[in-house]
Design a protein around this motif. Structure first.
Motif, PDB file in Angstrom:
ATOM      1  N   UNK A  17      -6.459  20.035   8.419  1.00 54.99           N
ATOM      2  CA  UNK A  17      -7.044  18.711   8.671  1.00 54.99           C
ATOM      3  C   UNK A  17      -6.280  17.629   7.912  1.00 54.99           C
ATOM      4  N   UNK A  18      -5.916  17.909   6.676  1.00 51.21           N
ATOM      5  CA  UNK A  18      -5.152  16.936   5.884  1.00 51.21           C
ATOM      6  C   UNK A  18      -3.822  16.635   6.564  1.00 51.21           C
ATOM      7  N   UNK A  19      -3.148  17.676   7.041  1.00 51.30           N
ATOM      8  CA  UNK A  19      -1.858  17.480   7.692  1.00 51.30           C
ATOM      9  C   UNK A  19      -2.010  16.697   8.998  1.00 51.30           C
ATOM     10  N   UNK A  20      -3.073  16.985   9.747  1.00 55.32           N
ATOM     11  CA  UNK A  20      -3.305  16.272  11.006  1.00 55.32           C
ATOM     12  C   UNK A  20      -3.551  14.785  10.757  1.00 55.32           C
ATOM     13  N   UNK A  21      -4.321  14.478   9.728  1.00 56.59           N
ATOM     14  CA  UNK A  21      -4.603  13.079   9.404  1.00 56.59           C
ATOM     15  C   UNK A  21      -3.345  12.368   8.923  1.00 56.59           C
ATOM     16  N   UNK A  22      -2.551  13.028   8.099  1.00 57.89           N
ATOM     17  CA  UNK A  22      -1.312  12.419   7.618  1.00 57.89           C
ATOM     18  C   UNK A  22      -0.353  12.155   8.772  1.00 57.89           C
ATOM     19  N   UNK A  23      -0.283  13.096   9.710  1.00 58.48           N
ATOM     20  CA  UNK A  23       0.589  12.936  10.866  1.00 58.48           C
ATOM     21  C   UNK A  23       0.136  11.771  11.743  1.00 58.48           C
ATOM     22  N   UNK A  24      -1.174  11.648  11.929  1.00 56.45           N
ATOM     23  CA  UNK A  24      -1.685  10.614  12.831  1.00 56.45           C
ATOM     24  C   UNK A  24      -1.596   9.227  12.201  1.00 56.45           C
ATOM     25  N   UNK A  25      -2.042   9.089  10.956  1.00 60.18           N
ATOM     26  CA  UNK A  25      -2.140   7.760  10.346  1.00 60.18           C
ATOM     27  C   UNK A  25      -0.884   7.320   9.610  1.00 60.18           C
ATOM     28  N   UNK A  26       0.044   8.228   9.360  1.00 60.91           N
ATOM     29  CA  UNK A  26       1.329   7.845   8.807  1.00 60.91           C
ATOM     30  C   UNK A  26       1.249   7.220   7.433  1.00 60.91           C
ATOM     31  N   UNK A  27       1.366   5.888   7.381  1.00 59.31           N
ATOM     32  CA  UNK A  27       1.466   5.178   6.115  1.00 59.31           C
ATOM     33  C   UNK A  27       0.159   5.134   5.337  1.00 59.31           C
ATOM     34  N   UNK A  28      -0.970   5.362   5.997  1.00 60.50           N
ATOM     35  CA  UNK A  28      -2.266   5.210   5.343  1.00 60.50           C
ATOM     36  C   UNK A  28      -2.839   6.546   4.888  1.00 60.50           C
ATOM     37  N   UNK A  29      -3.570   6.505   3.774  1.00 63.62           N
ATOM     38  CA  UNK A  29      -4.308   7.678   3.333  1.00 63.62           C
ATOM     39  C   UNK A  29      -5.615   7.775   4.122  1.00 63.62           C
ATOM     40  N   UNK A  30      -5.908   8.962   4.598  1.00 67.66           N
ATOM     41  CA  UNK A  30      -7.136   9.184   5.360  1.00 67.66           C
ATOM     42  C   UNK A  30      -7.885  10.365   4.770  1.00 67.66           C
ATOM     43  N   UNK A  31      -9.181  10.186   4.556  1.00 66.21           N
ATOM     44  CA  UNK A  31     -10.053  11.263   4.083  1.00 66.21           C
ATOM     45  C   UNK A  31     -11.147  11.484   5.108  1.00 66.21           C
ATOM     46  N   UNK A  32     -11.567  12.749   5.268  1.00 70.42           N
ATOM     47  CA  UNK A  32     -12.588  13.089   6.267  1.00 70.42           C
ATOM     48  C   UNK A  32     -13.738  13.829   5.603  1.00 70.42           C
ATOM     49  N   UNK A  41     -14.282   9.244   8.805  1.00 73.08           N
ATOM     50  CA  UNK A  41     -12.952   8.994   8.264  1.00 73.08           C
ATOM     51  C   UNK A  41     -12.953   7.728   7.417  1.00 73.08           C
ATOM     52  N   UNK A  42     -12.311   7.809   6.290  1.00 72.21           N
ATOM     53  CA  UNK A  42     -12.105   6.646   5.436  1.00 72.21           C
ATOM     54  C   UNK A  42     -10.610   6.400   5.307  1.00 72.21           C
ATOM     55  N   UNK A  43     -10.173   5.179   5.626  1.00 69.20           N
ATOM     56  CA  UNK A  43      -8.756   4.831   5.586  1.00 69.20           C
ATOM     57  C   UNK A  43      -8.502   3.794   4.512  1.00 69.20           C
ATOM     58  N   UNK A  44      -7.377   3.947   3.828  1.00 65.64           N
ATOM     59  CA  UNK A  44      -6.986   2.931   2.860  1.00 65.64           C
ATOM     60  C   UNK A  44      -5.512   3.111   2.530  1.00 65.64           C
ATOM     61  N   UNK A  45      -4.927   2.057   2.003  1.00 70.74           N
ATOM     62  CA  UNK A  45      -3.579   2.166   1.478  1.00 70.74           C
ATOM     63  C   UNK A  45      -3.649   2.895   0.142  1.00 70.74           C
ATOM     64  N   UNK A  46      -2.646   3.686  -0.144  1.00 72.11           N
ATOM     65  CA  UNK A  46      -2.676   4.481  -1.363  1.00 72.11           C
ATOM     66  C   UNK A  46      -2.658   3.590  -2.606  1.00 72.11           C
ATOM     67  N   UNK A  47      -3.412   3.997  -3.617  1.00 71.72           N
ATOM     68  CA  UNK A  47      -3.421   3.302  -4.905  1.00 71.72           C
ATOM     69  C   UNK A  47      -2.621   4.063  -5.953  1.00 71.72           C
ATOM     70  N   UNK A  48      -1.952   5.143  -5.539  1.00 67.52           N
ATOM     71  CA  UNK A  48      -1.213   5.996  -6.456  1.00 67.52           C
ATOM     72  C   UNK A  48       0.287   5.746  -6.349  1.00 67.52           C
ATOM     73  N   UNK A  49       0.922   5.485  -7.496  1.00 70.25           N
ATOM     74  CA  UNK A  49       2.367   5.265  -7.497  1.00 70.25           C
ATOM     75  C   UNK A  49       3.116   6.502  -6.994  1.00 70.25           C
ATOM     76  N   UNK A  50       2.556   7.695  -7.210  1.00 72.54           N
ATOM     77  CA  UNK A  50       3.214   8.926  -6.777  1.00 72.54           C
ATOM     78  C   UNK A  50       3.376   8.997  -5.259  1.00 72.54           C
ATOM     79  N   UNK A  51       2.565   8.235  -4.527  1.00 72.82           N
ATOM     80  CA  UNK A  51       2.701   8.187  -3.060  1.00 72.82           C
ATOM     81  C   UNK A  51       4.128   7.782  -2.679  1.00 72.82           C
TER      82      UNK A  51
END
Length: 339
Positions: A17-32, A41-51
């Motif tokens: 599921x994590x991989x599917x969300x990353x593939x679909x939303x690309x630049x945005x972090x998605x949690x389910x 689903x919750x979408x947001x831009x990453x707040x982590x520098x490691x991103x």
């Protein structure tokens, strides 16, 4: 932003599921999270520098913020105009610059796009094609390439992302040629293809809905220049502008063309043969690029320049010096037409 999708639309397995969300939303972090109606689903831009994987990210952000470090979540939204050039951290904002150009000209039937980039950027944006036009699959808002405010909204939502921003131009402009200058590690053959505006079926937010896409087909040498939508890629600077059509020109530069040390990959140190040019080579490449432009007649038709810095791809410790080199080349050779 919260969205609900049916349970069967995402895998039950957490990693899948994590991989599917990353593939679909690309630049945005998605949690389910599973709820009564399906996956919430919750979408947001990453707040982590490691991103962004670059250990020197703060160095580049301090330059961008003129001494103050912007919030990590704001990185995808940062854009401005400097020295007559549309400058952004994410090169997605290039589409906004082109939208503004189309609006000023009341639309345009022809365009030559000079695409200087390590990547193709012709993926399918998360926009849905309908009888009344296009809509943002994430927000449901209307999208019209000739209305910059709608393009801004789609970039901010993540509907248009890195890797997809060229596609709306291929659909919108009647006669378009993309001249893609790629770094040498992509191979030295010159490739010419016909661009075919098409659609693909959405797999998550608008099941069964159609999203804009671009396919490629073979194009014989005698067919080029006859008004088709054409893509030509080369790693040879002297071939890049050869026999370019006499159309208005839009230049896009992704800085990862000159050096793509990270390629957005957290395992970048293990990547074999990565495109990791030293700063001296980056500066020489910038000089060569602009010398080639100004030796060609395309510069007389150049309507706009957009530069994407590309955090997580182009090394942050190079940002300031490389940008100053670009500005210096523009200033030394005179302003471009349209600026």
């Amino acid at each position: 932003m919260a969205i609900t999708v049916a349970r069967h639309m995402l895998p039950e397995d957490a990693e899948q599921r994590r991989q599917a969300l990353r593939s679909y939303f690309g630049d945005k972090e998605a949690a389910a999270a599973l709820g009564a109606q399906g996956w919430n689903l919750t979408l947001d831009w990453s707040s982590e520098a490691d991103w962004y994987v670059d250990p020197q990210l703060e160095h580049g952000l301090r330059w961008w913020g003129r001494g103050a470090v912007p919030d990590i979540q704001a990185i995808p939204l940062e854009h401005r105009c400097e020295s007559g050039i549309a400058l952004s951290l994410f090169d997605t904002w290039t589409l906004h610059a082109w939208s503004d150009w189309l609006q000023r000209h009341g639309g345009c039937r022809e365009a030559l796009i000079l695409h200087v980039d390590d990547h193709l950027d012709l993926g399918s944006p998360r926009l849905v094609v309908g009888s009344d036009g296009w809509t943002d699959a994430i927000t449901g808002a209307r999208f019209d390439l000739r209305e910059p405010s709608t393009v801004t909204a789609a970039i901010e939502s993540g509907a248009v992302s890195m890797g997809t921003f060229l596609t709306p131009m291929v659909h919108a402009v009647e006669r378009i040629e993309i001249r893609h200058l790629r770094p040498p590690h992509r191979g030295r053959d010159t490739v010419t293809r016909r661009l075919l505006p098409t659609t693909e079926v959405d797999a998550l937010l608008s099941p069964g809905g159609l999203r804009p896409a671009v396919a490629m087909a073979s194009l014989g040498a005698m067919e080029a220049g006859q008004g088709e939508k054409v893509y030509r890629a080369t790693c040879a600077v002297d071939e890049w502008l050869r026999d370019a059509p006499q159309w208005p020109v839009l230049l896009h530069i992704d800085m990862d063309f000159f050096c793509n040390r990270f390629d957005g990959d957290s395992d970048w140190t293990e990547a074999p043969d990565r495109h990791d040019t030293p700063l001296s080579g980056v500066l020489a490449g910038i000089d060569e690029l602009f010398a080639t432009l100004h030796a060609s007649d395309v510069v007389d038709r150049l309507e706009g320049v957009a530069v994407g810095v590309s955090p997580g791809f182009f090394p942050a410790e190079f940002w300031e010096t490389a940008w100053n080199r670009i500005v210096g080349n523009v200033a030394a050779r005179g302003s471009f037409h349209g600026q």
